[in-house]
Design a protein around this motif. Structure first.
Motif: not given
Length: 368
Positions: A280-304
């Motif tokens: 885990f590298t905290s510097g890889c967190l672009a935004d930790t809120g639930n409302s985010m701006n496009q272009g700041s990073g990528t969200v990964f969701a696993t729906v298994g």
């Protein structure tokens, strides 16, 4: 004599009034043109819809919302049927099935019948293979794509394995890119998604093409995740995952681990040279809120959590710091689906549980 002239005068006057009336009628505006009829949707194949069938209607035009659902690891049990009933009730325009369908060979048609009974024979239930049907041992992806064929116009690639499609086809709002890294196919060989391989370049070009065409949102789907607090390690590949982050894919969807997990928005740069699995590298967190701006990073969701047995969430996993929300056998267990609505301005997603479960999650990406 005078009476005769009076009759002619009245007749002449009546004719003049008639002519004047006709002239005035011709000058009046006619009835309004009828409003044009909406363009017809995709022609029906004639299949009768099942109960609760989502009637998505014509494909959305420019500026309209694109509404889709996504889940993997489904099976044919009561759990799977409950999740399909949720999808039917949400009435999306398409569903992304993220692999692992029957867990048993020879019942592909039974699975397809289960889906079409609830969603209708023409509903776009769009497939990408999982490891349980990729090699034919516990199902055969070739049979699944025959009984649940592509229903979206303009699809390019090999449906069921590696494909992309823009929705709607004209003036699209979302580009969907479905790939198959990290799983074995016939002969025990995985497809090559290593750096600069043909499939790597195909994926990168599909992402770049969406951005060059100003398509508002890019969604990548695959069966295997990289980051996970479930049972598996980074089967999608570290380099491939970092490439998706570098290219600022908006949302990456997967199954495989039988849990629900959704990351914060992740990005490289500064204190995050690269995303390294099992750390885990905290510097890889672009935004930790639930409302985010496009272009700041990528969200990964696993729906298994599409209907088969759940796995535990491992709270002591070093990758846990990347995740905003998790659900598994030992933590708020739930079958269900991710429900996503994308417009030109925002992408809003929420987890909708099946009957009998209460876990929920939601997040939003907004265009600047």
């Amino acid at each position: 004599m005078a009476r005769s002239l009076g009759k002619r005068g009245k007749a002449g006057l009546g004719a003049c009034l008639l002519i004047l009336s006709l002239l005035l009628s011709a000058c009046q505006p006619g009835p309004p043109e009828p409003a044009p009829r909406p363009s017809p949707g995709t022609p029906s194949s004639g299949s009768a819809p099942g109960p609760g069938t989502p009637t998505s209607g014509p494909a959305p035009s420019s500026g309209e919302a694109v509404h889709f659902t996504a889940q993997g690891d489904i099976g044919v049990s009561s759990g799977a049927k409950k999740v399909l009933d949720v999808v039917a009730g949400l009435r999306p325009q398409l569903n992304l099935a993220l692999g692992d369908f029957t867990y048993k060979a020879g019942i592909e048609q039974q699975f397809c019948d289960m889906v079409t009974a609830r969603l209708g024979g023409d509903f776009p239930y769009q497939l990408v293979t999982g490891n349980h049907e990729s090699d034919g041992h516990e199902g055969d992806i070739e049979k699944f794509v025959q009984c649940l064929p592509n229903r979206l116009p303009g699809l390019q690639g090999e449906y069921g394995t590696q494909w992309r499609v823009d929705v709607p086809e004209q003036n699209p709002v979302v580009r969907f890119i479905m790939v198959s890294p990290g799983i074995d196919f016939r002969g025990g060989e995985p497809l090559d998604y290593s750096r600069d391989s043909e499939r790597w370049r195909w994926t990168a070009d599909a992402i770049d093409g969406a951005k060059s065409q100003n398509i508002p949102w890019t969604v990548v789907g695959m069966h295997t995740p990289c980051l996970s607090v479930g049972n598996y390690d980074c089967q999608a590949g570290k380099d491939f995952t970092n490439m998706l982050i570098d290219k600022k894919v908006d949302l990456v969807l997967s199954g495989h681990d039988h849990i629900y997990q959704r990351t914060h928005q992740l990005a490289r740069g500064g204190d995050c040279a690269e995303l390294v699995p099992a750390t885990f590298t905290s510097g890889c967190l672009a935004d930790t809120g639930n409302s985010m701006n496009q272009g700041s990073g990528t969200v990964f969701a696993t729906v298994g959590v599409g209907g088969v047995g759940l796995y535990n969430v491992k709270s002591d996993d070093p990758e846990m710091g990347y995740f905003a929300s998790t659900s598994g056998k030992n933590r708020d267990p739930a079958f269900g689906t991710l429900d996503v609505t994308a417009t030109a301005d925002q992408l809003a997603a929420r987890f909708v549980p099946a009957e009998g479960y209460t876990f929920t999650d939601s997040f939003t990406l907004r265009r600047r």
